[in-house]
Design a protein around this motif. Structure first.
Motif, PDB file in Angstrom:
ATOM      1  N   GLY A 337       0.800  -1.175   0.109  1.00 26.55           N
ATOM      2  CA  GLY A 337       0.042   0.135  -0.044  1.00 26.55           C
ATOM      3  C   GLY A 337       0.790   1.272   0.162  1.00 26.55           C
ATOM      4  N   ALA A 338       1.874   1.178   0.753  1.00 18.27           N
ATOM      5  CA  ALA A 338       2.838   2.447   0.951  1.00 18.27           C
ATOM      6  C   ALA A 338       3.566   2.471  -0.594  1.00 18.27           C
ATOM      7  CB  ALA A 338       3.917   2.086   1.883  1.00 18.27           C
ATOM      8  N   ALA A 339       4.098   1.395  -1.033  1.00 24.54           N
ATOM      9  CA  ALA A 339       4.589   1.578  -2.441  1.00 24.54           C
ATOM     10  C   ALA A 339       3.526   2.198  -3.499  1.00 24.54           C
ATOM     11  CB  ALA A 339       4.986   0.443  -2.818  1.00 24.54           C
ATOM     12  N   ALA A 340       2.350   1.772  -3.498  1.00 24.35           N
ATOM     13  CA  ALA A 340       1.316   2.425  -4.495  1.00 24.35           C
ATOM     14  C   ALA A 340       1.026   3.781  -4.331  1.00 24.35           C
ATOM     15  CB  ALA A 340       0.175   1.511  -4.510  1.00 24.35           C
ATOM     16  N   MET A 341       1.027   4.159  -2.721  1.00 23.81           N
ATOM     17  CA  MET A 341       0.636   5.392  -2.525  1.00 23.81           C
ATOM     18  C   MET A 341       1.641   6.432  -2.907  1.00 23.81           C
ATOM     19  SD  MET A 341      -1.735   7.564  -1.320  1.00 23.81           S
ATOM     20  CE  MET A 341      -2.907   6.222  -0.292  1.00 23.81           C
ATOM     21  N   ASN A 342       2.948   6.133  -2.760  1.00 27.96           N
ATOM     22  CA  ASN A 342       3.974   6.685  -2.961  1.00 27.96           C
ATOM     23  C   ASN A 342       4.442   6.776  -4.345  1.00 27.96           C
ATOM     24  OD1 ASN A 342       4.663   7.249  -0.118  1.00 27.96           O
ATOM     25  ND2 ASN A 342       5.944   5.440  -0.062  1.00 27.96           N
ATOM     26  N   ALA A 343       3.992   5.826  -5.216  1.00 31.97           N
ATOM     27  CA  ALA A 343       4.258   6.049  -6.557  1.00 31.97           C
ATOM     28  C   ALA A 343       3.292   7.082  -7.255  1.00 31.97           C
ATOM     29  CB  ALA A 343       4.030   4.583  -7.123  1.00 31.97           C
ATOM     30  N   TYR A 344       2.090   7.320  -6.484  1.00 36.45           N
ATOM     31  CA  TYR A 344       1.021   8.130  -7.384  1.00 36.45           C
ATOM     32  C   TYR A 344       0.453   9.304  -6.957  1.00 36.45           C
ATOM     33  CZ  TYR A 344       0.926   3.961 -10.523  1.00 36.45           C
ATOM     34  OH  TYR A 344       1.461   2.980 -11.254  1.00 36.45           O
ATOM     35  N   VAL A 345       0.777   9.398  -5.514  1.00 35.49           N
ATOM     36  CA  VAL A 345       0.274  10.618  -4.633  1.00 35.49           C
ATOM     37  C   VAL A 345       1.169  11.233  -3.901  1.00 35.49           C
ATOM     38  CG1 VAL A 345      -1.628  11.156  -3.178  1.00 35.49           C
ATOM     39  CG2 VAL A 345      -1.930   9.241  -4.357  1.00 35.49           C
ATOM     40  N   PRO A 346       1.849  12.579  -4.078  1.00 39.68           N
ATOM     41  CA  PRO A 346       2.725  13.179  -3.354  1.00 39.68           C
ATOM     42  C   PRO A 346       2.338  13.505  -2.025  1.00 39.68           C
ATOM     43  CG  PRO A 346       1.565  14.783  -4.779  1.00 39.68           C
ATOM     44  CD  PRO A 346       0.904  13.529  -5.362  1.00 39.68           C
ATOM     45  N   LYS A 347       3.307  13.455  -1.224  1.00 44.21           N
ATOM     46  CA  LYS A 347       3.243  13.784   0.442  1.00 44.21           C
ATOM     47  C   LYS A 347       2.695  15.430   0.392  1.00 44.21           C
ATOM     48  CE  LYS A 347       5.368  10.035   2.462  1.00 44.21           C
ATOM     49  NZ  LYS A 347       6.546   9.743   3.433  1.00 44.21           N
ATOM     50  N   ALA A 348       3.455  16.307  -0.496  1.00 40.14           N
ATOM     51  CA  ALA A 348       3.436  17.424  -0.408  1.00 40.14           C
ATOM     52  C   ALA A 348       3.719  18.200  -1.758  1.00 40.14           C
ATOM     53  CB  ALA A 348       4.840  18.288   0.604  1.00 40.14           C
ATOM     54  N   GLY A 349       3.639  19.258  -1.851  1.00 45.90           N
ATOM     55  CA  GLY A 349       3.825  20.088  -3.093  1.00 45.90           C
ATOM     56  C   GLY A 349       2.920  20.275  -4.192  1.00 45.90           C
ATOM     57  N   SER A 350       1.670  19.678  -4.053  1.00 49.32           N
ATOM     58  CA  SER A 350       0.670  19.641  -5.024  1.00 49.32           C
ATOM     59  C   SER A 350      -0.029  21.129  -5.057  1.00 49.32           C
ATOM     60  CB  SER A 350      -0.457  18.598  -4.478  1.00 49.32           C
ATOM     61  OG  SER A 350      -0.842  18.792  -3.672  1.00 49.32           O
ATOM     62  N   PHE A 352      -2.502  22.391  -3.459  1.00 52.81           N
ATOM     63  CA  PHE A 352      -3.417  22.374  -2.549  1.00 52.81           C
ATOM     64  C   PHE A 352      -3.326  21.327  -1.478  1.00 52.81           C
ATOM     65  CE2 PHE A 352      -4.425  19.421  -6.005  1.00 52.81           C
ATOM     66  CZ  PHE A 352      -5.350  18.515  -5.611  1.00 52.81           C
ATOM     67  N   ASP A 353      -4.414  21.251  -0.778  1.00 49.33           N
ATOM     68  CA  ASP A 353      -4.237  20.450   0.540  1.00 49.33           C
ATOM     69  C   ASP A 353      -4.718  18.850  -0.026  1.00 49.33           C
ATOM     70  OD1 ASP A 353      -4.283  19.106   3.020  1.00 49.33           O
ATOM     71  OD2 ASP A 353      -5.477  20.675   3.914  1.00 49.33           O
ATOM     72  N   LEU A 354      -4.092  18.135  -0.572  1.00 52.03           N
ATOM     73  CA  LEU A 354      -4.261  16.923  -1.217  1.00 52.03           C
ATOM     74  C   LEU A 354      -4.000  15.760  -0.307  1.00 52.03           C
ATOM     75  CD1 LEU A 354      -4.885  15.093  -3.803  1.00 52.03           C
ATOM     76  CD2 LEU A 354      -2.291  15.327  -4.227  1.00 52.03           C
ATOM     77  N   GLY A 355      -5.103  15.033  -0.155  1.00 49.93           N
ATOM     78  CA  GLY A 355      -5.116  13.876   0.757  1.00 49.93           C
ATOM     79  C   GLY A 355      -5.512  12.571   0.100  1.00 49.93           C
ATOM     80  N   SER A 356      -4.893  11.460   0.600  1.00 49.83           N
ATOM     81  CA  SER A 356      -5.451  10.343   0.115  1.00 49.83           C
ATOM     82  C   SER A 356      -5.265   9.072   1.022  1.00 49.83           C
ATOM     83  CB  SER A 356      -4.442   9.945  -1.170  1.00 49.83           C
ATOM     84  OG  SER A 356      -4.774   8.690  -1.819  1.00 49.83           O
ATOM     85  N   SER A 357      -6.034   8.340   0.877  1.00 55.02           N
ATOM     86  CA  SER A 357      -6.102   7.078   2.033  1.00 55.02           C
ATOM     87  C   SER A 357      -6.393   5.673   1.408  1.00 55.02           C
ATOM     88  CB  SER A 357      -7.004   7.252   3.051  1.00 55.02           C
ATOM     89  OG  SER A 357      -7.188   6.234   3.911  1.00 55.02           O
ATOM     90  N   LEU A 358      -5.665   4.697   1.632  1.00 53.06           N
ATOM     91  CA  LEU A 358      -6.002   3.183   1.482  1.00 53.06           C
ATOM     92  C   LEU A 358      -6.150   2.564   2.859  1.00 53.06           C
ATOM     93  CD1 LEU A 358      -4.081   1.203  -1.228  1.00 53.06           C
ATOM     94  CD2 LEU A 358      -4.333   0.162   1.081  1.00 53.06           C
ATOM     95  N   VAL A 359      -7.214   1.722   2.707  1.00 50.20           N
ATOM     96  CA  VAL A 359      -7.663   0.802   3.719  1.00 50.20           C
ATOM     97  C   VAL A 359      -8.145  -0.459   3.335  1.00 50.20           C
ATOM     98  CG1 VAL A 359      -8.798   0.378   5.952  1.00 50.20           C
ATOM     99  CG2 VAL A 359      -8.413   2.880   5.087  1.00 50.20           C
ATOM    100  N   THR A 360      -7.691  -1.655   3.848  1.00 53.11           N
ATOM    101  CA  THR A 360      -8.099  -2.726   3.387  1.00 53.11           C
ATOM    102  C   THR A 360      -8.824  -3.550   4.539  1.00 53.11           C
ATOM    103  OG1 THR A 360      -6.609  -3.272   1.551  1.00 53.11           O
ATOM    104  CG2 THR A 360      -7.352  -5.206   2.685  1.00 53.11           C
ATOM    105  N   VAL A 361     -10.072  -3.970   4.462  1.00 57.98           N
ATOM    106  CA  VAL A 361     -10.561  -4.885   5.624  1.00 57.98           C
ATOM    107  C   VAL A 361     -10.682  -6.240   4.986  1.00 57.98           C
ATOM    108  CG1 VAL A 361     -12.628  -4.991   6.906  1.00 57.98           C
ATOM    109  CG2 VAL A 361     -11.646  -2.932   6.588  1.00 57.98           C
ATOM    110  N   GLN A 362     -10.556  -7.234   5.784  1.00 57.73           N
ATOM    111  CA  GLN A 362     -10.884  -8.815   5.318  1.00 57.73           C
ATOM    112  C   GLN A 362     -12.261  -9.063   5.526  1.00 57.73           C
ATOM    113  OE1 GLN A 362      -8.787 -11.855   7.767  1.00 57.73           O
ATOM    114  NE2 GLN A 362      -7.870 -12.645   5.916  1.00 57.73           N
ATOM    115  N   PRO A 363     -12.859  -9.653   4.528  1.00 53.92           N
ATOM    116  CA  PRO A 363     -14.101 -10.012   4.521  1.00 53.92           C
ATOM    117  C   PRO A 363     -14.257 -11.407   5.393  1.00 53.92           C
ATOM    118  CG  PRO A 363     -13.652  -9.800   2.399  1.00 53.92           C
ATOM    119  CD  PRO A 363     -12.243  -9.653   2.918  1.00 53.92           C
ATOM    120  N   GLY A 364     -15.211 -11.303   6.330  1.00 51.77           N
ATOM    121  CA  GLY A 364     -15.743 -12.374   7.225  1.00 51.77           C
ATOM    122  C   GLY A 364     -14.967 -12.372   8.589  1.00 51.77           C
ATOM    123  N   THR A 365     -13.882 -11.608   8.640  1.00 51.67           N
ATOM    124  CA  THR A 365     -13.151 -11.423   9.877  1.00 51.67           C
ATOM    125  C   THR A 365     -13.173  -9.869  10.389  1.00 51.67           C
ATOM    126  OG1 THR A 365     -11.017 -10.920   9.075  1.00 51.67           O
ATOM    127  CG2 THR A 365     -11.614 -13.021   9.418  1.00 51.67           C
TER     128      THR A 365
END
Length: 814
Positions: A337-350, A352-365
């Motif tokens: 997740g960190a690799a994908a986020m860092n590859a496509y979304v900057p932490k700063a310098g955009s 404007f106040d750009l944000g992004s989040s990735l969350v994974t939840v396991q079905p059934g648990t």
């Protein structure tokens, strides 16, 4: 012991008697009225938060502590440490009963002259003092804590007397080794370092059992003045070595705890610190991009009554309880997740106040397996004020768990209307009008609120006008008007209840909205909530609340009850199967084609884009993992779609992140086919549509509705039928019961071209005008009189032509 106590009390209080005039025989009474027993409390220890690697080993995310202490057993401490502290602090420790009589009498004589209560403290007495300090520091109320601390540390005769009696009582309850062990575990070693194990690790980078003579002596030298002799301060190293060499090592040699050779070697060894920084707090977890997940764990503790009656108590218990907390975080997924986020979304310098989040939840648990965002975690206001790439706000979670107030989820919310549609007996094959238009809000039924009034003008994304579409097609292409018209046939209250059954709630804690526009995703919801809802779809309709802690072990090695997931049936498995059928179309040729990993693992999902494109989403799942990706404005309304983000259109960033991440995740977790949906839920029950051509509009309405369809007036169209008469319907033939059938009436503007071939020009003119086509519309290509004959016409015979405007070209030959 009582006789000795009498002597000691008389000696210790003599200076006070001279001033106060109290009789000496009262001194025994003073002593006897003091408490005689002190029980050591559980020591404040650091709490550790762990994640798990693929091989099952645990990785420390962060430690949280007020006192950096790790309590150890007798066999986990080097004999050199035990010998050093006894030799220099209390050589007669193993022979006295808690008080060294000779040393105390000498100190008492000195105190008579110096009016001080210092000197002659045995290890037992020092242990008593440290216990009292520890008890004081554990008090929550600041004023009470300060008062208790002052009482435990003040230089006075009454405090010394109390220590004497409590030390005597302590020796009755515990063995000498237990007292020495307790002392070494409780003792301060400077700053926030407490206990011999943490001191050994922090100052020398070794365990307490592995300390050399020189290292053990250096640490015991520190106990005399912890903050003045701590060797992480360069200016203190020489003073520490001086105390080690002049006091500790000679005492060890004198008491025969070390040999002359060991003494010589230790004296020749300079004090050389090997400081191992023990950072407290979740910033440490940024090294593996897990700072926000770590912070989420601390927020769970603060909100869980199992840890205490209020937030302050829970947090203090957490920081001092010595817990080992084993989390659900999968470090492989977190790294992906960190690799994908860092590859496509900057932490700063955009810009404007750009944000992004990735969350994974396991079905059934309900296990939260990954939580990543495009910032580094920091709860230091000075850092967040100056570093655009740092934040204390967790975009993935609810406000109560350290998150924001959520983000509008756009069309990802349509899955709840889809679920309610299927629950109420409709199908994916039902036909709905998807064209833009103005809707009457009074036609939206709401059994909870009574409904709304007014009108609502809506467009589809990009201004699309798809006409009549199936629900499957409307889902794949995310047709706003189709879903709003579906909602008109449902109860808005029940749509909300269905969303709530999937665990959906606003991130700010408020109730879900009650406006028909909510069908299009105007509620502000956390990414983790949406991931858990989609996990329920993948889990055959069973929702399991998110859970992030696998196990909690206290400082004694006992399991502590951890928050558990709760599972409930949100929709019947047959409904969930039909939902996955429709939602697979989104990623297989629909609006999320760019998200498809194309790795052989089946996926489904739903895109979401809000007004002004300020928030963009893709939430999707395999049978094993459900992942939400949000890219948007933290604050502001900059169009994500119209902004270049790291070399690509902002609207595609969510797809790029999801595709790269899920490709990696699929490689570890795999996935199977989703259950096959029932035919009736996919295709519906096919019913013949009445042929209403030639009817009046009212008669057509009656025929359509009587057959079980929804009637919709499609307006006038060009037709050869008489004006006002029904021309046609869409669809025609058959459709699922309940589908919308549009009925079109004729505007009477078209005429049918007669067969003119073989007629003379004059006869052709008469035939044309007789058909209602104006004479002025005729254009002859060839002779228009004499013996000429018509050979062709354009439009040809039987084709329509607009009366009064279109030209009819007639070809003749003479």
């Amino acid at each position: 012991m009582s006789a000795i106590a009498g002597i000691l009390v008389t000696a210790m209080v003599t200076p006070a008697l001279a001033v106060t005039g109290i009789a000496a025989n009262n001194s025994i009474g003073m002593f006897e009225n003091l408490p005689s027993y002190i029980k050591p409390d559980a020591l404040a220890q650091k709490t550790n938060i762990y994640a798990t690697k693929s091989d099952g080993s645990n990785v420390l995310l962060a430690s949280v502590f007020e006192q950096n202490r790790e309590e150890v057993g007798w066999d986990q401490i080097s004999p050199f440490v035990k010998d050093a502290v006894v030799a220099v602090e209390d050589p007669r420790f193993y022979s006295h009963g808690g008080v060294d009589v000779a040393a105390t009498l000498r100190a008492a004589a000195g105190n008579a002259l110096e009016t001080s209560a210092s000197g002659a403290s045995t290890i037992s007495m020092q242990y008593v003092r440290n216990i009292q300090v520890q008890k004081a520091e554990a008090i929550q109320d600041e004023a009470e804590r300060d008062a208790a601390y002052e009482e435990a540390t003040k230089t006075s005769i009454d405090r010394k007397l109390k220590e004497i009696k409590l030390a005597i009582g302590l020796e009755k309850e515990f063995s000498k080794d237990d007292i020495l062990l307790g002392y070494l575990n409780i003792a301060p070693f400077g700053g926030r370092v407490y206990g011999i194990q943490s001191a050994a690790q922090y100052y020398f980078g070794v365990n307490a059992t592995d300390l050399s003579v020189a290292q053990a002596a250096s640490l015991i030298a520190t106990v005399n003045a912890p903050n003045d002799l701590r060797i992480d301060e360069p200016d203190n190293v020489a003073d520490n070595q001086a105390r080690r060499d002049k006091d500790v090592l000679p005492a060890m040699l004198k008491e025969h705890k070390i040999t002359q050779a060991q003494y010589d070697e230790a004296i020749a060894t300079p004090v050389t610190p090997n400081i191992q920084i023990q950072s407290t707090g979740c910033q440490t977890a940024n090294e593996i991009s897990a700072g926000f997940f770590c912070d989420y764990i601390t927020r769970i503790v603060k909100n869980d009554a199992a840890f205490g009656p209020d937030e302050d108590s829970r947090w203090n218990n957490f920081k001092t309880g010595g817990y080992d907390i084993y989390t659900t975080l999968d470090l492989d997924l977190q790294a992906a997740g960190a690799a994908a986020m860092n590859a496509y979304v900057p932490k700063a310098g955009s810009g404007f106040d750009l944000g992004s989040s990735l969350v994974t939840v396991q079905p059934g648990t309900g296990k939260v397996l990954a939580m990543v965002q495009n910032k580094d975690f920091s709860d230091d206001p000075e850092v967040t004020a100056t570093n655009e790439g740092a934040s204390a706000i967790n975009y993935a979670t609810d406000y109560a768990y350290g998150g924001s107030t959520g983000f509008q989820v756009g069309s990802t919310y349509k899955i709840f209307t889809l679920a309610e549609w299927l629950k109420t007996g409709h199908s994916l094959g039902d036909i709905i009008n998807g064209n833009p238009g103005t809707l009457n809000l009074a036609q939206f039924r709401d059994s909870c609120t009574g409904g709304n009034g007014g009108t609502y003008s809506v467009k589809n994304d990009g201004g699309a006008a798809p006409g009549n579409v199936t629900v499957s097609k409307a889902t794949a292409d995310s047709v706003n008007l189709a879903f709003l018209r579906m909602a008109q046939k449902l109860d808005q209250c029940e749509i909300r209840k269905t969303a709530e059954a999937f665990g959906v709630h606003r991130a700010d804690g408020g109730p879900l909205g009650e406006n028909p526009a909510d069908v299009l995703g105007t509620n502000e919801i956390a990414p983790m909530t949406m991931a858990a809802a989609f996990a329920a779809v993948a889990n055959e309709g069973t929702y399991c609340s998110p859970v992030a802690i696998e196990r909690i072990v206290d400082a004694s090695g006992n399991d502590v009850p951890a928050p558990q997931t709760t599972c409930s049936q949100a929709v019947d498995p047959s409904i969930a199967a039909a939902m996955t059928t429709a939602l697979q179309g989104v990623i297989n040729g629909g609006t999320a084609t760019a998200s498809n990993p194309n790795d052989g693992i089946p996926h489904f999902g739903k895109t979401g884009t809000t007004d002004s494109e300020k928030d963009t989403w893709f939430v999707g799942a395999s049978t094993e993992l459900a992942t939400a990706v949000w890219v948007g404005n933290v604050v502001g309304t900059v169009s994500i779609r119209n902004t270049d983000i790291m070399g690509q259109g902002g609207g595609n960033v969510r797809h790029s992140v999801w595709k790269q991440y899920m490709t990696d995740a699929d490689g570890k977790y795999g996935g199977t086919a989703f259950p096959t949906a029932q035919s009736t839920l996919v295709n519906g029950v096919q019913v013949s549509i009445p042929n209403v051509a030639g009817m009046t509009i009212d008669a057509a309405r009656d025929a359509i509705t009587s057959a079980g369809f929804d009637f919709q007036d499609g307006g006038q169209i060009d037709s050869t039928r008489a004006a006002g008469v029904v021309d046609s319907s869409s669809p025609s033939g058959t459709a699922t019961k309940g589908s919308t059938v549009q009925v079109f009436t004729s505007n009477g503007q078209l005429r049918t071209v007669p067969n003119l071939v073989g007629l003379s020009p004059e006869a052709a003119k008469n035939a044309i005008t007789g058909a209602g086509i104006g004479a002025g519309q005729i254009v002859f290509d060839g002779p228009s009189s004499g013996n000429a004959k018509v050979t062709a016409s354009n439009p040809a015979a039987g084709q329509p032509i607009r009366a009064g405007s279109d030209k009819l070209r007639v070809t003749t030959k003479g």
